[in-house]
Motif scaffolding. Structure first.
Motif, PDB file in Angstrom:
ATOM      1  N   ARG A  60       2.166   2.557 -13.120  1.00 11.80           N
ATOM      2  CA  ARG A  60       0.812   2.906 -12.685  1.00 11.80           C
ATOM      3  C   ARG A  60       0.717   4.415 -12.499  1.00 11.80           C
ATOM      4  NH1 ARG A  60      -0.955  -1.931  -8.690  1.00 11.80           N
ATOM      5  NH2 ARG A  60       0.411  -3.515  -9.580  1.00 11.80           N
ATOM      6  N   PRO A  61      -0.491   4.942 -12.536  1.00 11.40           N
ATOM      7  CA  PRO A  61      -0.646   6.385 -12.302  1.00 11.40           C
ATOM      8  C   PRO A  61      -0.116   6.774 -10.919  1.00 11.40           C
ATOM      9  CG  PRO A  61      -2.685   5.429 -13.141  1.00 11.40           C
ATOM     10  CD  PRO A  61      -1.767   4.287 -12.856  1.00 11.40           C
ATOM     11  N   ALA A  62       0.407   7.974 -10.810  1.00  6.58           N
ATOM     12  CA  ALA A  62       1.019   8.449  -9.563  1.00  6.58           C
ATOM     13  C   ALA A  62       0.029   8.495  -8.405  1.00  6.58           C
ATOM     14  CB  ALA A  62       1.636   9.825  -9.788  1.00  6.58           C
ATOM     15  N   ASP A  63      -1.246   8.669  -8.691  1.00  5.69           N
ATOM     16  CA  ASP A  63      -2.235   8.785  -7.621  1.00  5.69           C
ATOM     17  C   ASP A  63      -2.884   7.445  -7.257  1.00  5.69           C
ATOM     18  OD1 ASP A  63      -3.592   8.536  -9.995  1.00  5.69           O
ATOM     19  OD2 ASP A  63      -5.068  10.092  -9.542  1.00  5.69           O
ATOM     20  N   THR A  64      -2.239   6.346  -7.617  1.00  8.02           N
ATOM     21  CA  THR A  64      -2.770   5.014  -7.336  1.00  8.02           C
ATOM     22  C   THR A  64      -2.892   4.781  -5.833  1.00  8.02           C
ATOM     23  OG1 THR A  64      -1.836   4.092  -9.360  1.00  8.02           O
ATOM     24  CG2 THR A  64      -2.296   2.536  -7.602  1.00  8.02           C
ATOM     25  N   VAL A  65      -3.996   4.152  -5.447  1.00  4.64           N
ATOM     26  CA  VAL A  65      -4.211   3.732  -4.065  1.00  4.64           C
ATOM     27  C   VAL A  65      -4.390   2.213  -4.099  1.00  4.64           C
ATOM     28  CG1 VAL A  65      -5.720   3.876  -2.051  1.00  4.64           C
ATOM     29  CG2 VAL A  65      -5.294   5.915  -3.440  1.00  4.64           C
ATOM     30  N   LEU A  66      -3.601   1.514  -3.284  1.00  7.65           N
ATOM     31  CA  LEU A  66      -3.653   0.057  -3.242  1.00  7.65           C
ATOM     32  C   LEU A  66      -4.296  -0.415  -1.944  1.00  7.65           C
ATOM     33  CD1 LEU A  66       0.016  -0.743  -4.346  1.00  7.65           C
ATOM     34  CD2 LEU A  66      -2.030  -0.883  -5.770  1.00  7.65           C
ATOM     35  N   GLU A  67      -4.976  -1.537  -2.011  1.00  7.99           N
ATOM     36  CA  GLU A  67      -5.435  -2.194  -0.787  1.00  7.99           C
ATOM     37  C   GLU A  67      -4.190  -2.715  -0.076  1.00  7.99           C
ATOM     38  OE1 GLU A  67      -8.474  -2.163   0.340  1.00  7.99           O
ATOM     39  OE2 GLU A  67      -9.157  -1.091  -1.430  1.00  7.99           O
ATOM     40  N   GLY A  68      -4.214  -2.779   1.226  1.00  5.75           N
ATOM     41  CA  GLY A  68      -3.055  -3.186   1.998  1.00  5.75           C
ATOM     42  C   GLY A  68      -2.491  -4.534   1.592  1.00  5.75           C
ATOM     43  N   ALA A  69      -3.355  -5.525   1.397  1.00  4.09           N
ATOM     44  CA  ALA A  69      -2.893  -6.860   1.016  1.00  4.09           C
ATOM     45  C   ALA A  69      -2.207  -6.823  -0.344  1.00  4.09           C
ATOM     46  CB  ALA A  69      -4.059  -7.842   1.002  1.00  4.09           C
ATOM     47  N   ASP A  70      -2.718  -6.004  -1.249  1.00  3.41           N
ATOM     48  CA  ASP A  70      -2.099  -5.884  -2.577  1.00  3.41           C
ATOM     49  C   ASP A  70      -0.742  -5.194  -2.484  1.00  3.41           C
ATOM     50  OD1 ASP A  70      -4.308  -7.111  -3.755  1.00  3.41           O
ATOM     51  OD2 ASP A  70      -5.317  -5.188  -4.098  1.00  3.41           O
ATOM     52  N   ALA A  71      -0.636  -4.189  -1.627  1.00  8.05           N
ATOM     53  CA  ALA A  71       0.643  -3.496  -1.451  1.00  8.05           C
ATOM     54  C   ALA A  71       1.686  -4.452  -0.881  1.00  8.05           C
ATOM     55  CB  ALA A  71       0.465  -2.285  -0.535  1.00  8.05           C
ATOM     56  N   LEU A  72       1.302  -5.250   0.113  1.00  3.20           N
ATOM     57  CA  LEU A  72       2.242  -6.215   0.684  1.00  3.20           C
ATOM     58  C   LEU A  72       2.672  -7.225  -0.368  1.00  3.20           C
ATOM     59  CD1 LEU A  72       3.829  -7.372   3.026  1.00  3.20           C
ATOM     60  CD2 LEU A  72       1.780  -8.688   3.653  1.00  3.20           C
ATOM     61  N   ALA A  73       1.746  -7.725  -1.148  1.00  2.00           N
ATOM     62  CA  ALA A  73       2.071  -8.694  -2.200  1.00  2.00           C
ATOM     63  C   ALA A  73       3.031  -8.074  -3.219  1.00  2.00           C
ATOM     64  CB  ALA A  73       0.798  -9.180  -2.886  1.00  2.00           C
ATOM     65  N   LEU A  74       2.835  -6.810  -3.533  1.00  2.00           N
ATOM     66  CA  LEU A  74       3.714  -6.120  -4.476  1.00  2.00           C
ATOM     67  C   LEU A  74       5.133  -6.001  -3.916  1.00  2.00           C
ATOM     68  CD1 LEU A  74       3.644  -4.647  -7.234  1.00  2.00           C
ATOM     69  CD2 LEU A  74       3.201  -2.557  -5.962  1.00  2.00           C
ATOM     70  N   TYR A  75       5.241  -5.621  -2.652  1.00  5.58           N
ATOM     71  CA  TYR A  75       6.563  -5.567  -2.017  1.00  5.58           C
ATOM     72  C   TYR A  75       7.222  -6.945  -2.039  1.00  5.58           C
ATOM     73  CZ  TYR A  75       6.369  -0.864   0.069  1.00  5.58           C
ATOM     74  OH  TYR A  75       6.348   0.496   0.282  1.00  5.58           O
ATOM     75  N   GLU A  76       6.472  -7.969  -1.664  1.00  4.62           N
ATOM     76  CA  GLU A  76       7.049  -9.309  -1.580  1.00  4.62           C
ATOM     77  C   GLU A  76       7.519  -9.820  -2.943  1.00  4.62           C
ATOM     78  OE1 GLU A  76       4.940 -11.136   2.388  1.00  4.62           O
ATOM     79  OE2 GLU A  76       3.916 -11.446   0.479  1.00  4.62           O
ATOM     80  N   ARG A  77       6.709  -9.632  -3.958  1.00  2.00           N
ATOM     81  CA  ARG A  77       7.072 -10.101  -5.306  1.00  2.00           C
ATOM     82  C   ARG A  77       8.267  -9.354  -5.879  1.00  2.00           C
ATOM     83  NH1 ARG A  77       1.639  -9.612  -6.310  1.00  2.00           N
ATOM     84  NH2 ARG A  77       2.012  -7.760  -7.556  1.00  2.00           N
ATOM     85  N   ASN A  78       8.430  -8.100  -5.498  1.00  2.00           N
ATOM     86  CA  ASN A  78       9.447  -7.247  -6.123  1.00  2.00           C
ATOM     87  C   ASN A  78      10.523  -6.771  -5.159  1.00  2.00           C
ATOM     88  OD1 ASN A  78       8.275  -6.877  -8.930  1.00  2.00           O
ATOM     89  ND2 ASN A  78       6.536  -6.391  -7.615  1.00  2.00           N
ATOM     90  N   TRP A  79      10.692  -7.451  -4.041  1.00  2.00           N
ATOM     91  CA  TRP A  79      11.632  -7.000  -3.018  1.00  2.00           C
ATOM     92  C   TRP A  79      13.045  -6.850  -3.568  1.00  2.00           C
ATOM     93  CZ3 TRP A  79      10.641  -4.630   1.289  1.00  2.00           C
ATOM     94  CH2 TRP A  79      11.681  -4.422   2.213  1.00  2.00           C
TER      95      TRP A  79
END
Length: 68
Positions: free
Chosen positions: A19-38
Motif C-alpha cells: 500500500r502507499p506509504a501515506d495510507t490511513v486505516l480505520e481503527g477496526a481495519d488496522a486491528l483486523a490487519l494485525y490479527e490476520r497477519n500476526w
C-alpha cells in the motif's frame, strides 16, 4: 472513530508493504490487519507507541481480545 497512519508504526508498515506509504486505516481495519497477519509481526520489535496503539485498538474494537 480512530484512524491509524501506517507510516508511524514500523510493524504495521511491514504488513502494508503493498500500500502507499501515506495510507490511513480505520481503527477496526488496522486491528483486523494485525490479527490476520500476526504471524509476520515481530512482537519483540514493536516500539512502545505501536504497542500502545495496538492495545487501544484491542480495547476499542476487539472487546479486549487480540485474536491471533
Amino acid at each position: 472513530m480512530m484512524q491509524v497512519r501506517v507510516k508511524e508504526y514500523p510493524q504495521l508498515r511491514e504488513l502494508c508493504w503493498n500500500r502507499p506509504a501515506d495510507t490511513v486505516l480505520e481503527g477496526a481495519d488496522a486491528l483486523a490487519l494485525y490479527e490476520r497477519n500476526w504471524r509476520f509481526v515481530q512482537p519483540e520489535n514493536l516500539v512502545d507507541a505501536e504497542r500502545r496503539m495496538i492495545d487501544a485498538l484491542v480495547a476499542r474494537y476487539g472487546n479486549g481480545i487480540l485474536n491471533v
